[in-house]
Design an enzyme around this catalytic site. Structure first.
Site, PDB file in Angstrom:
ATOM      1  CG  HIS A 207      -0.505   0.234   2.672  1.00  0.00           C
ATOM      2  ND1 HIS A 207      -0.212  -0.473   2.899  1.00  0.00           N
ATOM      3  CD2 HIS A 207       0.092   1.584   2.981  1.00  0.00           C
ATOM      4  CE1 HIS A 207       1.093  -0.343   4.418  1.00  0.00           C
ATOM      5  NE2 HIS A 207       0.715   1.271   4.395  1.00  0.00           N
TER       6      HIS A 207
HETATM    7  C1  UD1 Z   1      -2.018   5.394   5.801  1.00  0.00           C
HETATM    8  C2  UD1 Z   1      -0.922   5.967   6.482  1.00  0.00           C
HETATM    9  C3  UD1 Z   1      -0.239   4.673   6.264  1.00  0.00           C
HETATM   10  C4  UD1 Z   1      -0.466   3.743   6.816  1.00  0.00           C
HETATM   11  C5  UD1 Z   1      -1.566   3.716   6.151  1.00  0.00           C
HETATM   12  C6  UD1 Z   1      -2.276   1.991   6.923  1.00  0.00           C
HETATM   13  C7  UD1 Z   1      -0.564   8.569   6.474  1.00  0.00           C
HETATM   14  C8  UD1 Z   1       0.426   9.366   5.771  1.00  0.00           C
HETATM   15  N1  UD1 Z   1      -0.480   7.367   5.690  1.00  0.00           N
HETATM   16  O1  UD1 Z   1      -2.215   5.462   4.315  1.00  0.00           O
HETATM   17  O2  UD1 Z   1       1.527   5.039   7.103  1.00  0.00           O
HETATM   18  O3  UD1 Z   1       0.794   2.634   6.434  1.00  0.00           O
HETATM   19  O4  UD1 Z   1      -2.980   3.842   6.705  1.00  0.00           O
HETATM   20  O5  UD1 Z   1      -2.891   1.288   6.624  1.00  0.00           O
HETATM   21  O6  UD1 Z   1      -0.819   8.657   7.506  1.00  0.00           O
HETATM   22  N2  UD1 Z   1      -9.240   4.227   2.259  1.00  0.00           N
HETATM   23  C9  UD1 Z   1     -10.692   3.866   2.154  1.00  0.00           C
HETATM   24  N3  UD1 Z   1     -11.485   3.514   3.266  1.00  0.00           N
HETATM   25  C10 UD1 Z   1     -10.345   3.374   4.471  1.00  0.00           C
HETATM   26  C11 UD1 Z   1      -9.333   4.103   4.608  1.00  0.00           C
HETATM   27  C12 UD1 Z   1      -8.936   4.845   3.133  1.00  0.00           C
HETATM   28  O7  UD1 Z   1     -11.301   4.000   1.184  1.00  0.00           O
HETATM   29  O8  UD1 Z   1     -11.019   2.584   5.842  1.00  0.00           O
HETATM   30  C13 UD1 Z   1      -9.201   4.974   0.653  1.00  0.00           C
HETATM   31  C14 UD1 Z   1      -9.287   6.382   1.145  1.00  0.00           C
HETATM   32  O9  UD1 Z   1     -10.131   6.483  -0.240  1.00  0.00           O
HETATM   33  C15 UD1 Z   1      -8.864   7.575   1.608  1.00  0.00           C
HETATM   34  C16 UD1 Z   1      -7.339   6.366   0.819  1.00  0.00           C
HETATM   35  O10 UD1 Z   1      -7.608   5.394   1.014  1.00  0.00           O
HETATM   36  O11 UD1 Z   1      -8.550   8.001   0.499  1.00  0.00           O
HETATM   37  C17 UD1 Z   1      -6.099   6.242   1.515  1.00  0.00           C
HETATM   38  O12 UD1 Z   1      -6.038   6.614   2.954  1.00  0.00           O
HETATM   39  P1  UD1 Z   1      -4.947   7.708   3.827  1.00  0.00           P
HETATM   40  O13 UD1 Z   1      -5.325   7.332   5.729  1.00  0.00           O
HETATM   41  O14 UD1 Z   1      -4.851   8.749   3.138  1.00  0.00           O
HETATM   42  O15 UD1 Z   1      -3.808   6.888   3.559  1.00  0.00           O
HETATM   43  P2  UD1 Z   1      -3.151   5.179   3.953  1.00  0.00           P
HETATM   44  O16 UD1 Z   1      -2.420   5.012   2.115  1.00  0.00           O
HETATM   45  O17 UD1 Z   1      -4.087   4.829   3.928  1.00  0.00           O
HETATM   46  N1  UDP Z   2      -3.732  -5.765   9.013  1.00  0.00           N
HETATM   47  C1  UDP Z   2      -3.823  -6.968   8.944  1.00  0.00           C
HETATM   48  N2  UDP Z   2      -5.407  -6.603   7.847  1.00  0.00           N
HETATM   49  C2  UDP Z   2      -4.203  -7.044   6.907  1.00  0.00           C
HETATM   50  C3  UDP Z   2      -3.667  -6.439   6.931  1.00  0.00           C
HETATM   51  C4  UDP Z   2      -2.332  -5.771   7.767  1.00  0.00           C
HETATM   52  O1  UDP Z   2      -5.109  -6.781  10.336  1.00  0.00           O
HETATM   53  O2  UDP Z   2      -5.496  -7.374   5.919  1.00  0.00           O
HETATM   54  C5  UDP Z   2      -2.775  -5.578  10.436  1.00  0.00           C
HETATM   55  C6  UDP Z   2      -1.112  -6.068  10.252  1.00  0.00           C
HETATM   56  O3  UDP Z   2      -1.066  -6.159  11.879  1.00  0.00           O
HETATM   57  C7  UDP Z   2      -0.528  -5.066   9.911  1.00  0.00           C
HETATM   58  C8  UDP Z   2      -1.004  -3.844  10.352  1.00  0.00           C
HETATM   59  O4  UDP Z   2      -2.760  -4.132   9.777  1.00  0.00           O
HETATM   60  O5  UDP Z   2       0.780  -5.070  10.877  1.00  0.00           O
HETATM   61  C9  UDP Z   2      -0.346  -2.541   9.809  1.00  0.00           C
HETATM   62  O6  UDP Z   2      -1.167  -2.443   8.679  1.00  0.00           O
HETATM   63  P1  UDP Z   2      -0.527  -1.773   7.521  1.00  0.00           P
HETATM   64  O7  UDP Z   2       0.424  -2.307   7.275  1.00  0.00           O
HETATM   65  O8  UDP Z   2      -1.826  -1.172   6.929  1.00  0.00           O
HETATM   66  O9  UDP Z   2       0.360  -0.021   8.333  1.00  0.00           O
HETATM   67  P2  UDP Z   2       1.704  -0.004   8.401  1.00  0.00           P
HETATM   68  O10 UDP Z   2       1.760  -1.014   9.449  1.00  0.00           O
HETATM   69  O11 UDP Z   2       2.710  -0.437   7.273  1.00  0.00           O
HETATM   70  O12 UDP Z   2       1.665   1.745   8.794  1.00  0.00           O
END
Ligand code: UD1
Ligand code: UDP
Length: 364
Positions: A207
């Site tokens: 991601h």
């Molecule tokens: C965020 C964090 C990243 C983390 C990741 C974990 C920041 C800068 N980034 O990235 O460090 O590794 O979460 O998963 O804070 N969206 C949905 N549903 C949701 C959440 C997100 O559809 O429940 C979609 C939306 O289009 C949203 C996009 O994902 O705009 C990105 O979500 P966002 O929280 O901005 O960043 P992540 O890529 O999830």
């Molecule tokens: N995780 C989960 N389901 C998924 C993917 C991730 O439960 O489908 C959990 C897992 O424990 C992982 C945590 O979410 O360590 C962190 O998520 P993510 O990779 O989104 O964020 P990051 O650690 O890169 O910020």
């Protein structure tokens, strides 16, 4: 009145860091911990499902900010959190990890002169093109108490001039969540749903914007995963950001037809069940690098850098280029992977050490 503690969580990787601390503080009964959910992540599969799995109550406060650009999201969280703090001022704010919610609430609390603690402080990738690195550096610069997971983090903070008195190595809180739910995870055989056998499949999560936000890098990833799927079944729970990019680039139907087991994001217990029974993991996640090191599962991290170098030096993690996924999987399958060991203080007692440190700080 017991001291009021805000525990801030906003995105998926925050929930398993906040849960063990919340449970420990409730058990001790010395403080009044309240969970503040910013709403950065909002799908059930990215948010509420984790509250259920991690046995947490609904958030005491939900700021409901949702998505947006970095400035929009950070700004909205700051406005909403400021209002909450003005209505109900905490004695301490605790932020975790490195997401936008972490930084937004950290700045807001400090501008209101509320003492601030950062759990998982000191991690550095030294790559400031990563939004998370900006969040880490800025949060650590203003935190009053910095709880670190490993010696490299302490060193980074000392090099940045953080007074030693503020730094406390407490270990890895992610491991507490795993230990807390180990029995439930052990009972589940989530891989069976995908008609694969234990130890005979890989798990994929991707991601990071650098990997998924442009079609050219996505194309490389899809090609490589297709190659791997011919020799090792792959289970790929797809992050919403990645799904949106795959669909926009026209790769989604191809991925569905490729033999990969593509699915929605999986809940915490299900996901850890998948990982703990996997042959190997391909990821760009931060947390997954740590979980695989703890479990001794080979982890191929599709990144140039990691803010978690201990997973390379002591654990089972390797950094690889996107175009090297298939060859690296073949290597790992042939057994060319060190067993690794569990880093010190990754032992399931981090929440207890954090609670001790917080109790000391609150009394001061
Ligand atoms: C965020 C964090 C990243 C983390 C990741 C974990 C920041 C800068 N980034 O990235 O460090 O590794 O979460 O998963 O804070 N969206 C949905 N549903 C949701 C959440 C997100 O559809 O429940 C979609 C939306 O289009 C949203 C996009 O994902 O705009 C990105 O979500 P966002 O929280 O901005 O960043 P992540 O890529 O999830
Ligand atoms: N995780 C989960 N389901 C998924 C993917 C991730 O439960 O489908 C959990 C897992 O424990 C992982 C945590 O979410 O360590 C962190 O998520 P993510 O990779 O989104 O964020 P990051 O650690 O890169 O910020």
């Amino acid at each position: 009145m017991r001291p009021l503690i805000h525990l801030v969580a906003g995105a998926r990787p925050n929930f398993m860091k906040v849960a063990p601390l919340y449970h420990e503080l409730v058990r001790r009964g010395e403080t009044d911990p309240r969970i503040v959910h910013t709403g950065q992540h909002y799908d059930d599969a990215m948010s509420d499902g984790f509250f259920r799995d991690l046995r947490m109550p609904s958030p005491h406060h939900h700021l409901g900010v949702g998505g947006g650009s970095h400035a929009e999201q950070t700004g909205r969280i700051m406005l909403a959190y400021e209002n909450l703090c003005l209505e109900s001022r905490p004695d301490w704010t605790v932020v975790v990890g490195d997401v936008n919610s972490t930084l937004a609430c950290a700045i807001t609390a400090k501008k209101l002169c509320i003492p601030l603690a950062h759990l998982e402080a000191g991690l550095r990738s030294f790559d400031r093109t990563m939004p998370e690195e900006i969040n880490r550096v800025a949060t650590d610069a203003i935190a009053d108490l910095l709880w670190t997971p490993s010696p490299d983090a302490d060193l980074n903070l000392r090099n940045e001039g953080v007074p030693t008195s503020r730094i406390k190595m407490v270990g890895n809180i992610m491991i507490d969540a795993y230990v807390m739910l180990q029995d439930a995870i052990g009972k589940l055989t989530a891989y069976r749903e995908f008609e694969v056998k234990a130890g005979e499949y890989g798990v994929v999560t991707l991601h990071r914007p650098v990997n998924v936000d442009n079609a050219a890098s996505l194309a490389v990833l899809v090609n490589e995963l297709e190659k791997v799927a011919k020799v090792l079944p792959l289970i790929f729970p797809v992050h919403p950001r990645t799904r949106a990019r795959l669909e926009a680039a026209g790769f989604w139907p191809r991925l569905l037809a490729s033999g990969l087991h593509v699915c929605e994001p999986v809940g915490y217990v299900g996901f850890m069940s998948l990982v703990s029974n996997a042959k190997l993991v391909v990821t760009d996640s931060g947390g997954v690098q740590e979980e695989t090191t703890y479990l001794g599962i080979p982890c191929l991290t599709v990144r140039d850098t990691t803010e978690r170098p201990i997973t390379l030096t002591e654990g089972t993690n390797r950094l690889i280029a996107p175009g090297d996924i298939a060859i690296s999987v073949a290597d790992a399958m042939s057994g060319a992977f060190p067993r690794g060991k569990r880093p010190t203080l990754w032992d399931g007692y981090t929440a207890a050490r954090v609670a001790d440190s917080l109790a000391e700080a609150v009394v001061k």
